[in-house]
Design a protein around this motif. Structure first.
Motif, PDB file in Angstrom:
ATOM      1  N   THR A  73       0.788  -1.206  -0.012  1.00  0.00           N
ATOM      2  CA  THR A  73      -0.006   0.068   0.023  1.00  0.00           C
ATOM      3  C   THR A  73       0.818   1.198  -0.304  1.00  0.00           C
ATOM      4  O   THR A  73       0.519   2.270  -0.786  1.00  0.00           O
ATOM      5  N   GLY A  74       1.977   1.328   0.750  1.00  0.00           N
ATOM      6  CA  GLY A  74       2.945   2.544   0.797  1.00  0.00           C
ATOM      7  C   GLY A  74       3.471   2.750  -0.613  1.00  0.00           C
ATOM      8  O   GLY A  74       3.557   3.708  -1.158  1.00  0.00           O
ATOM      9  N   ILE A  75       3.663   1.648  -1.252  1.00  0.00           N
ATOM     10  CA  ILE A  75       4.671   1.733  -2.601  1.00  0.00           C
ATOM     11  C   ILE A  75       3.405   2.411  -3.527  1.00  0.00           C
ATOM     12  O   ILE A  75       3.527   3.082  -4.597  1.00  0.00           O
ATOM     13  N   ILE A  76       2.294   1.566  -3.774  1.00  0.00           N
ATOM     14  CA  ILE A  76       1.244   2.024  -4.760  1.00  0.00           C
ATOM     15  C   ILE A  76       0.762   3.602  -4.281  1.00  0.00           C
ATOM     16  O   ILE A  76       0.523   4.227  -5.159  1.00  0.00           O
ATOM     17  N   SER A  77       0.758   3.884  -2.902  1.00  0.00           N
ATOM     18  CA  SER A  77       0.510   5.398  -2.723  1.00  0.00           C
ATOM     19  C   SER A  77       1.396   6.371  -3.067  1.00  0.00           C
ATOM     20  O   SER A  77       0.983   7.538  -3.601  1.00  0.00           O
ATOM     21  N   ALA A  78       2.823   5.953  -2.999  1.00  0.00           N
ATOM     22  CA  ALA A  78       3.770   6.965  -3.365  1.00  0.00           C
ATOM     23  C   ALA A  78       3.689   6.819  -5.147  1.00  0.00           C
ATOM     24  O   ALA A  78       3.745   7.995  -5.533  1.00  0.00           O
ATOM     25  N   THR A  92      -6.300   5.823   5.785  1.00  0.00           N
ATOM     26  CA  THR A  92      -6.516   4.501   6.575  1.00  0.00           C
ATOM     27  C   THR A  92      -5.198   4.490   7.647  1.00  0.00           C
ATOM     28  O   THR A  92      -5.250   4.015   8.635  1.00  0.00           O
ATOM     29  N   ALA A  93      -4.189   4.700   7.223  1.00  0.00           N
ATOM     30  CA  ALA A  93      -2.797   4.794   8.059  1.00  0.00           C
ATOM     31  C   ALA A  93      -2.989   5.706   9.135  1.00  0.00           C
ATOM     32  O   ALA A  93      -2.636   4.897  10.441  1.00  0.00           O
ATOM     33  N   ILE A  94      -3.668   6.573   9.410  1.00  0.00           N
ATOM     34  CA  ILE A  94      -4.025   7.378  10.545  1.00  0.00           C
ATOM     35  C   ILE A  94      -4.833   6.673  11.286  1.00  0.00           C
ATOM     36  O   ILE A  94      -4.823   6.879  12.589  1.00  0.00           O
ATOM     37  N   ALA A  95      -5.781   6.082  10.598  1.00  0.00           N
ATOM     38  CA  ALA A  95      -6.975   5.588  11.615  1.00  0.00           C
ATOM     39  C   ALA A  95      -6.253   4.139  12.169  1.00  0.00           C
ATOM     40  O   ALA A  95      -6.569   3.822  13.197  1.00  0.00           O
ATOM     41  N   LEU A 149       0.812  -1.680  13.457  1.00  0.00           N
ATOM     42  CA  LEU A 149       2.169  -1.595  13.115  1.00  0.00           C
ATOM     43  C   LEU A 149       2.215  -1.242  11.638  1.00  0.00           C
ATOM     44  O   LEU A 149       2.992  -0.424  11.182  1.00  0.00           O
ATOM     45  N   SER A 150       1.223  -1.515  10.892  1.00  0.00           N
ATOM     46  CA  SER A 150       1.509  -0.925   9.450  1.00  0.00           C
ATOM     47  C   SER A 150       1.039   0.595   9.206  1.00  0.00           C
ATOM     48  O   SER A 150       1.494   0.902   8.217  1.00  0.00           O
ATOM     49  N   GLY A 151       0.263   0.994  10.168  1.00  0.00           N
ATOM     50  CA  GLY A 151       0.105   2.464   9.719  1.00  0.00           C
ATOM     51  C   GLY A 151       1.454   3.302   9.789  1.00  0.00           C
ATOM     52  O   GLY A 151       1.582   4.265   8.781  1.00  0.00           O
ATOM     53  N   THR A 152       2.364   3.168  10.729  1.00  0.00           N
ATOM     54  CA  THR A 152       3.780   3.604  10.646  1.00  0.00           C
ATOM     55  C   THR A 152       4.518   3.231   9.393  1.00  0.00           C
ATOM     56  O   THR A 152       5.037   4.114   8.846  1.00  0.00           O
ATOM     57  N   LEU A 153       4.381   2.043   9.236  1.00  0.00           N
ATOM     58  CA  LEU A 153       5.439   1.519   8.042  1.00  0.00           C
ATOM     59  C   LEU A 153       4.697   1.959   6.974  1.00  0.00           C
ATOM     60  O   LEU A 153       5.510   2.134   6.116  1.00  0.00           O
ATOM     61  N   MET A 154       3.450   2.082   6.739  1.00  0.00           N
ATOM     62  CA  MET A 154       2.819   2.554   5.351  1.00  0.00           C
ATOM     63  C   MET A 154       3.337   3.834   4.934  1.00  0.00           C
ATOM     64  O   MET A 154       3.706   4.242   4.066  1.00  0.00           O
ATOM     65  N   ARG A 155       3.061   4.677   6.002  1.00  0.00           N
ATOM     66  CA  ARG A 155       3.715   6.130   5.996  1.00  0.00           C
ATOM     67  C   ARG A 155       5.246   6.346   5.511  1.00  0.00           C
ATOM     68  O   ARG A 155       5.595   7.169   4.611  1.00  0.00           O
TER      69      ARG A 155
END
Length: 240
Positions: A73-78, A92-95, A149-155
């Motif tokens: 998700t982080g890669i696609i978002s970038a 979603t990451a903030i949530a 854990l994924s919220g921080t990693l995704m951003r």
């Protein structure tokens, strides 16, 4: 009573000054002696040794699910910066960061029982003893902990990918005629994930803090649950 209190203080080393207490604990800990419980005089090290595999399994599965969610998700978002997908993923990451794990765990247990008539196992089974029961009990808290854990990693993944995609060698690769897919997978992702993997290892305190409640809710006999019980019983040697 005073004599008994003096005996307990002597056994715990509380009759010494702070420096002597600390040095005594460190000297014993280096030799594998982490003290004994106040009630029952049971070795703390033996209990930790019995509980560490359960916590390790939960933490490892949580890191796996966290990375499985965050990295793609982080890669696609970038790659799709400022698109609808990007805004949805960032929100979603903030949530994920804001949603308490104990609240999400309560919802999972309640909805599983109401919608599917399913109840999670009440008694923990070791993986080698009963793999099916073990996975049923551990997978839900692992996914919930992985979400946190994924919220921080995704951003972080998104930020690193954006930084790498602006580098000169990425523009050079595109100028040579490489497809976007090849540039992103072969060049950008490989370099962007190096700091992300480092941060992933630093998330162990987050896993321990999150599992403190989840192990209690899902009846997983790990070290976090042991800490929770020790706080309630004021077992200071265990807490230390």
């Amino acid at each position: 009573r005073e004599a008994y209190e003096d005996l307990i203080r002597s056994r715990l080393g509380l009759d010494k000054n702070y420096i002597e207490q600390w040095w005594s604990w460190v000297a014993n800990a280096v030799q594998g002696d982490l003290g004994t419980t106040i009630t029952g005089s049971r070795p703390v090290g033996d209990e930790l040794q019995r509980r560490i595999p359960a916590s390790f399994q939960l933490g490892a599965m949580a890191m796996f699910f966290g990375a499985l969610i965050a990295l793609p998700t982080g890669i696609i978002s970038a790659v799709k910066q400022d698109s609808a997908w990007d805004y949805v993923m960032r929100s979603t990451a903030i949530a994920m960061l804001a949603l308490p794990s104990f609240f999400l765990a309560t919802l999972v247990i309640a909805f599983a029982a109401r919608w599917f008539g399913y109840a999670f196992p009440n008694f923990y089974k070791d993986f080698w003893e009963d793999p099916s029961s073990n996975i049923q009990q551990v997978i839900a808290p692992a996914i919930i902990l992985g979400f946190a854990l994924s919220g921080t990693l995704m951003r972080l993944t998104r930020a690193q990918m954006l930084e790498v995609l602006r580098q000169d060698y990425i523009r050079t690769a595109r100028a040579k005629g490489l497809t976007d897919r090849s540039v992103i997978i072969s060049h950008a992702t490989r370099n962007a994930l190096l700091p992300v993997i480092t941060i992933l290892g630093l998330q162990i305190p987050v896993l321990i803090g999150g599992s403190l409640v989840l192990e209690q809710i899902f009846a997983i006999p790990g070290i976090a649950q042991y800490l929770f019980i020790a706080i309630g019983q004021r077992e200071f040697p265990v807490i230390i």
